[in-house]
Scaffold this motif. Structure first.
Motif, PDB file in Angstrom:
ATOM      1  N   ARG A  13       0.886  -1.165   0.000  1.00 42.88           N
ATOM      2  CA  ARG A  13       0.000   0.000   0.000  1.00 42.88           C
ATOM      3  C   ARG A  13       0.924   1.216   0.000  1.00 42.88           C
ATOM      4  NH1 ARG A  13      -4.051   2.272   4.737  1.00 42.88           N
ATOM      5  NH2 ARG A  13      -4.822   4.031   3.495  1.00 42.88           N
ATOM      6  N   HIS A  14       0.599   2.198  -0.829  1.00 43.25           N
ATOM      7  CA  HIS A  14       1.436   3.409  -0.914  1.00 43.25           C
ATOM      8  C   HIS A  14       1.711   3.985   0.485  1.00 43.25           C
ATOM      9  CE1 HIS A  14      -1.957   5.958   0.155  1.00 43.25           C
ATOM     10  NE2 HIS A  14      -2.697   5.151  -0.611  1.00 43.25           N
ATOM     11  N   ASN A  20      -4.253  11.047   3.894  1.00 40.75           N
ATOM     12  CA  ASN A  20      -4.238  10.013   4.948  1.00 40.75           C
ATOM     13  C   ASN A  20      -3.952  10.703   6.271  1.00 40.75           C
ATOM     14  OD1 ASN A  20      -2.454   7.628   2.874  1.00 40.75           O
ATOM     15  ND2 ASN A  20      -4.645   7.716   3.275  1.00 40.75           N
ATOM     16  N   ARG A  24      -8.791  12.084   5.610  1.00 42.19           N
ATOM     17  CA  ARG A  24      -9.833  12.369   4.611  1.00 42.19           C
ATOM     18  C   ARG A  24     -10.017  11.194   3.665  1.00 42.19           C
ATOM     19  NH1 ARG A  24     -11.366  17.260   5.150  1.00 42.19           N
ATOM     20  NH2 ARG A  24      -9.876  18.516   6.317  1.00 42.19           N
ATOM     21  N   PHE A  25     -11.265  10.969   3.220  1.00 42.86           N
ATOM     22  CA  PHE A  25     -11.516   9.984   2.170  1.00 42.86           C
ATOM     23  C   PHE A  25     -10.828  10.467   0.894  1.00 42.86           C
ATOM     24  CE2 PHE A  25     -15.245   9.257   4.913  1.00 42.86           C
ATOM     25  CZ  PHE A  25     -15.235   7.871   5.000  1.00 42.86           C
ATOM     26  N   SER A  26      -9.986   9.620   0.317  1.00 41.70           N
ATOM     27  CA  SER A  26      -9.250  10.008  -0.891  1.00 41.70           C
ATOM     28  C   SER A  26      -9.849   9.396  -2.144  1.00 41.70           C
ATOM     29  CB  SER A  26      -7.792   9.558  -0.803  1.00 41.70           C
ATOM     30  OG  SER A  26      -7.226   9.952   0.407  1.00 41.70           O
ATOM     31  N   GLY A  27     -10.019   8.058  -2.139  1.00 44.58           N
ATOM     32  CA  GLY A  27     -10.556   7.398  -3.334  1.00 44.58           C
ATOM     33  C   GLY A  27      -9.733   7.722  -4.563  1.00 44.58           C
ATOM     34  N   GLU A 119      -7.535   3.058  -6.300  1.00 40.62           N
ATOM     35  CA  GLU A 119      -8.278   2.885  -5.044  1.00 40.62           C
ATOM     36  C   GLU A 119      -9.768   2.711  -5.347  1.00 40.62           C
ATOM     37  OE1 GLU A 119      -8.800   1.743  -2.386  1.00 40.62           O
ATOM     38  OE2 GLU A 119      -7.859   2.996  -0.857  1.00 40.62           O
ATOM     39  N   TYR A 122     -14.521   6.466  -3.856  1.00 46.29           N
ATOM     40  CA  TYR A 122     -15.274   6.789  -2.633  1.00 46.29           C
ATOM     41  C   TYR A 122     -16.439   7.745  -2.872  1.00 46.29           C
ATOM     42  CZ  TYR A 122     -13.638   4.332   1.542  1.00 46.29           C
ATOM     43  OH  TYR A 122     -13.428   3.385   2.518  1.00 46.29           O
ATOM     44  N   LYS A 130     -13.012  11.621   7.857  1.00 43.80           N
ATOM     45  CA  LYS A 130     -13.691  10.375   8.242  1.00 43.80           C
ATOM     46  C   LYS A 130     -14.314  10.474   9.641  1.00 43.80           C
ATOM     47  CE  LYS A 130     -10.622   7.952   5.142  1.00 43.80           C
ATOM     48  NZ  LYS A 130      -9.660   6.926   4.790  1.00 43.80           N
ATOM     49  N   ARG A 146     -16.808   1.817   4.834  1.00 40.42           N
ATOM     50  CA  ARG A 146     -15.361   1.619   4.668  1.00 40.42           C
ATOM     51  C   ARG A 146     -14.955   0.152   4.615  1.00 40.42           C
ATOM     52  NH1 ARG A 146     -12.079   4.687   9.081  1.00 40.42           N
ATOM     53  NH2 ARG A 146     -10.364   4.013   7.742  1.00 40.42           N
ATOM     54  N   ARG A 147     -15.660  -0.708   5.346  1.00 43.78           N
ATOM     55  CA  ARG A 147     -15.112  -2.056   5.523  1.00 43.78           C
ATOM     56  C   ARG A 147     -16.006  -3.217   5.104  1.00 43.78           C
ATOM     57  NH1 ARG A 147     -11.521   0.289   4.918  1.00 43.78           N
ATOM     58  NH2 ARG A 147      -9.721   0.769   6.203  1.00 43.78           N
ATOM     59  N   ASN A 191      -7.799  -0.330  -0.355  1.00 40.05           N
ATOM     60  CA  ASN A 191      -8.923  -1.190  -0.734  1.00 40.05           C
ATOM     61  C   ASN A 191      -8.670  -1.988  -2.010  1.00 40.05           C
ATOM     62  OD1 ASN A 191     -10.997  -0.634   1.399  1.00 40.05           O
ATOM     63  ND2 ASN A 191     -10.493   1.449   0.748  1.00 40.05           N
TER      64      ASN A 191
HETATM   65  O1  LIG Z   1      -9.287   6.272  -0.090  1.00 43.39           O
HETATM   66  C1  LIG Z   1      -8.934   6.421   1.085  1.00 43.39           C
HETATM   67  O2  LIG Z   1      -9.387   7.326   1.825  1.00 43.39           O
HETATM   68  C2  LIG Z   1      -7.920   5.493   1.676  1.00 43.39           C
HETATM   69  O3  LIG Z   1      -6.976   5.163   0.742  1.00 43.39           O
HETATM   70  C3  LIG Z   1      -8.527   4.219   2.190  1.00 43.39           C
HETATM   71  O4  LIG Z   1      -9.518   4.601   3.008  1.00 43.39           O
HETATM   72  P1  LIG Z   1     -10.289   3.646   4.047  1.00 43.39           P
HETATM   73  O5  LIG Z   1      -9.292   3.107   5.017  1.00 43.39           O
HETATM   74  O6  LIG Z   1     -11.269   4.602   4.650  1.00 43.39           O
HETATM   75  O7  LIG Z   1     -10.971   2.595   3.218  1.00 43.39           O
END
Ligand SMILES: O=C(O)[C@H](O)COP(=O)(O)O
Length: 236
Positions: A13-14, A20, A24-27, A119, A122, A130, A146-147, A191
């Motif tokens: 994972r980067h 991060n 914040r949600f990045s997607g 990714e 999102y 978040k 998220r999960r 993800n």
């Molecule tokens: O897209 C993001 O915000 C992260 O790379 C992964 O986010 P998550 O842990 O909320 O799925």
């Protein structure tokens, strides 16, 4: 070509991105690594330098590409003779052939980029904090978004949707290199990699919510000539 039995699949994972760090949600938002993320990638490069990387795969997003490039810097035995080269998509109508060259074809470590490794999208959550979102709509809902495997975040992809692009890409584009005995680096996202790991580790849907990936930590699988996993190490 390496001894077939010793083909390594390195998933990473980067490193930490600025979003991060901001939680914040990045997607699909193209956010770069921050200094912590670059340090994590440098540490990962040290951890994997014993494996001569033959080929890399990464997403279209800068944070994964930066991590790939940094991870290859310590692969010095190989890099002295071979240059990492990002390969652009010749099927893309906007590609004008500007990355073509004639010499040194055998001297490169190709880095293939694909949106299939991006990714999870999102959707409407991108850019939101978040923790603030959890206060607004409730922790449980945000955790589901998220999960869970099949729940879609508003306007975005579920992990199941993400798996529908990552797993075929893995099978068609990545696995053949492993079967041929090559060491392969895949730098992608929390993800997109969770969906690939779910497939590699044969995880049940119910086990997926518990699968968390830290930034910048290489996971090294040993793959045999049939493409089966024979070992897994997490290089913390
Ligand atoms: O897209 C993001 O915000 C992260 O790379 C992964 O986010 P998550 O842990 O909320 O799925």
């Amino acid at each position: 070509m390496n001894d077939r039995k010793k083909a390594k699949l390195i998933l990473i994972r980067h490193g930490q991105s600025t979003w991060n760090a901001d939680n914040r949600f990045s997607g699909w938002v193209d956010i770069p690594l921050n200094s912590t993320g670059r340090r994590e990638a440098m540490e990962a490069a040290q951890k994997i330098k014993e494996y001569a990387i033959d080929v890399c795969f990464t997403s279209m997003l800068m944070r994964a590409k930066e991590t790939t490039a940094i991870c290859l810097t310590e692969n010095s035995d190989r890099c002295e003779k071979k240059s990492p080269v990002f390969k652009h998509d010749a099927d893309n109508p906007n590609w004008h052939g500007w990355d073509k060259y004639d010499g040194y074809i055998k001297e490169e470590i190709p880095i293939y980029t694909s949106p299939d490794l991006d990714e999870r999208y999102y959707g409407d959550l991108q850019g939101y904090n978040k923790a603030e979102m959890a206060e607004e709509v409730g922790k449980e809902i945000v955790h589901q978004w998220r999960r869970s495997f099949s729940t879609r975040p508003p306007g975005g992809e579920s992990l199941e949707d993400t798996a529908a692009r990552t797993i075929p890409y893995f099978q068609k584009q990545i696995l053949p290199y492993l079967k041929d005995g090559n060491n392969v680096l895949v730098s992608a996202h929390g993800n997109s990699l969770r969906s690939i790991i779910m497939h590699l580790d044969n995880l049940e849907e119910s086990e997926v919510p518990g699968l968390e990936l830290a930034t910048g930590i290489p996971i090294v699988y040993t793959v045999n000539e049939e493409g089966k996993i024979v070992d897994k190490q997490i290089l913390e």
